[in-house]
Design an enzyme around this catalytic site. Structure first.
Site, short mmCIF file in Angstrom:
data_model
loop_
_atom_site.label_atom_id
_atom_site.label_comp_id
_atom_site.label_asym_id
_atom_site.label_seq_id
_atom_site.Cartn_x
_atom_site.Cartn_y
_atom_site.Cartn_z
N THR A 39 0.83 -1.21 0.00
CA THR A 39 0.00 0.00 0.00
C THR A 39 0.86 1.26 0.00
O THR A 39 1.86 1.32 0.72
CB THR A 39 -0.85 0.02 1.29
OG1 THR A 39 -1.52 -1.22 1.38
CG2 THR A 39 -1.85 1.16 1.27
N GLY A 55 -3.11 -7.29 5.17
CA GLY A 55 -4.24 -6.59 5.78
C GLY A 55 -4.95 -7.38 6.86
O GLY A 55 -5.35 -6.83 7.89
N THR A 64 1.17 -0.88 6.20
CA THR A 64 1.25 -1.61 4.94
C THR A 64 1.68 -3.04 5.23
O THR A 64 2.40 -3.29 6.19
CB THR A 64 2.22 -0.89 3.96
OG1 THR A 64 2.45 -1.74 2.83
CG2 THR A 64 3.55 -0.53 4.59
N GLY A 65 1.19 -3.97 4.42
CA GLY A 65 1.50 -5.38 4.67
C GLY A 65 0.23 -6.20 4.61
O GLY A 65 -0.77 -5.77 4.02
N GLY A 68 -9.02 -5.42 2.68
CA GLY A 68 -7.83 -5.45 3.54
C GLY A 68 -7.91 -4.36 4.60
O GLY A 68 -8.97 -3.80 4.89
N ASP A 69 -6.77 -4.03 5.17
CA ASP A 69 -6.71 -3.01 6.23
C ASP A 69 -6.82 -1.58 5.69
O ASP A 69 -7.25 -0.68 6.40
CB ASP A 69 -5.39 -3.13 6.98
CG ASP A 69 -4.20 -2.92 6.05
OD1 ASP A 69 -4.12 -3.63 5.03
OD2 ASP A 69 -3.36 -2.03 6.32
N1 GLY Z 1 -2.38 -3.86 3.01
C1 GLY Z 1 -3.17 -4.01 1.87
C2 GLY Z 1 -4.08 -5.13 1.93
O1 GLY Z 1 -3.89 -6.07 2.68
O2 GLY Z 1 -5.03 -5.12 1.17
#
Ligand code: GLY
Length: 320
Positions: free
Chosen positions: A159, A213, A210-211, A189-190
């Site tokens: 992200t 989610g 980021t990572g 996601g997150d």
């Molecule tokens: N961090 C982005 C997702 O997991 O969608």
């Protein structure tokens, strides 16, 4: 030989991954010239969304299991706490633009799928087929081999998150992603979830993640960093502590380390970053321009540190 830095960098903007360098330079220029925080953040994120070279954000993003690029984006204004997000949008050229506009509304400000697209159309935002030829080819190759259980976070980038602070002390944050490659259609996601992928409060600070989610959201990671700063913790310590606590929490439940990284800024413009990866590049910008840094976690001891990458690192790094 890596030279660790002892003090967190200070700036008016901070962003995730090397892919954000050019965007942050453009956003920072806007911030330095006219102190328009919203415009600066949206410009920085758009630059990454528009670049087909980056396969985890915007145009050229890698698709879901059905070959469609599904995008999530969010924007939070730390003065008003106004938050806008679009979830699972397809063919919208700049999801961050829709999220930014939605952050100014009090109701119906987080929109998913068709509803989000109707809003974008009403606002006259640009549409575009977001699947590039190269992403389509990669998808077709992947279809031949992948199984659902094998889906992992992107290696080396994910992200784009941008945090900024105006000279007056207003804070805000914008994020954008195409989510996991080969995800189930509709997977969220997150990134568009307030408190998980992002949080900004001009009275306390801002953070973004980021990572993977599904891992990040289990700890409302961004909110947890901002709360630590609100309670007086230093920004770098808040990043490391929140991430370490959450990672241990996941570990105790048997989750593997899929990779989570965070950036944050306190109300004075001091920045922090932490990661569970070996290397997580991030960019800090301010009056003196932009600079790339790397956060690192020793995979054996769990110790976190930051360093300024040299030319050799930049040449050899596979990370965006
Ligand atoms: N961090 C982005 C997702 O997991 O969608």
């Amino acid at each position: 030989m890596i030279t660790k830095i002892m003090n967190s960098p200070v700036g008016q903007m901070i962003s995730t991954w090397r892919m954000s360098e050019e965007g942050l330079r453009l956003g920072n220029q806007i911030l330095q010239e006219n102190d328009n925080l919203g415009e600066a953040i949206v410009r920085a994120v758009k630059c990454v969304e528009d670049d087909p070279a980056y396969v985890s954000v915007g145009y050229g993003g890698l698709p879901n299991r059905e070959g469609q690029v599904e995008l999530d984006a969010a924007y939070m204004d730390g003065d008003t706490l106004g938050t806008g997000a679009v979830i699972s949008v397809k063919n919208l050229k700049n999801p961050i633009e829709a999220a930014y506009r939605l952050s100014k509304k009090n109701r119906s400000c987080i929109l998913a799928g068709d509803g989000a697209m109707k809003y974008a159309s009403y606002e006259g935002l640009a549409y575009q087929n977001m699947l590039t030829e190269s992403s389509r080819k990669r998808y077709e190759e992947e279809l031949k081999v992948s199984k659902q259980e094998e889906i992992r976070a992107y290696e080396g980038h994910d992200t784009v998150c941008v945090i900024g602070r105006s000279r007056e002390g207003s804070m805000a944050c914008g994020v954008s992603t195409s989510g996991l490659y080969m995800k189930e259609p509709g997977r969220v996601g997150d990134s568009p979830l307030i408190g998980s992928g992002f949080y900004a409060d001009s009275e306390a600070g801002a953070a973004a993640a980021t990572g993977m989610g599904e891992d990040i959201m289990k700890g409302c990671l961004s909110f947890s960093i901002v709360e630590k700063m609100r309670n007086g913790m230093n920004v770098q310590e808040a990043c490391e502590k929140a991430l370490r606590e959450h990672w241990r929490r996941l570990e105790r439940r048997g989750y593997p380390n899929n990779g989570m990284s965070v950036i944050a800024m306190d109300t004075q413009g001091n920045t922090g970053a932490a990661t569970t990866l070996e290397e997580f590049p991030f960019v800090v910008a301010g009056e003196n321009g932009c600079r790339l840094y790397v956060a690192s976690m020793d995979q054996e001891t769990g110790e976190h540190f930051l360093f300024v990458p040299d030319k050799e690192w930049i040449k050899n790094s596979k990370s965006d």
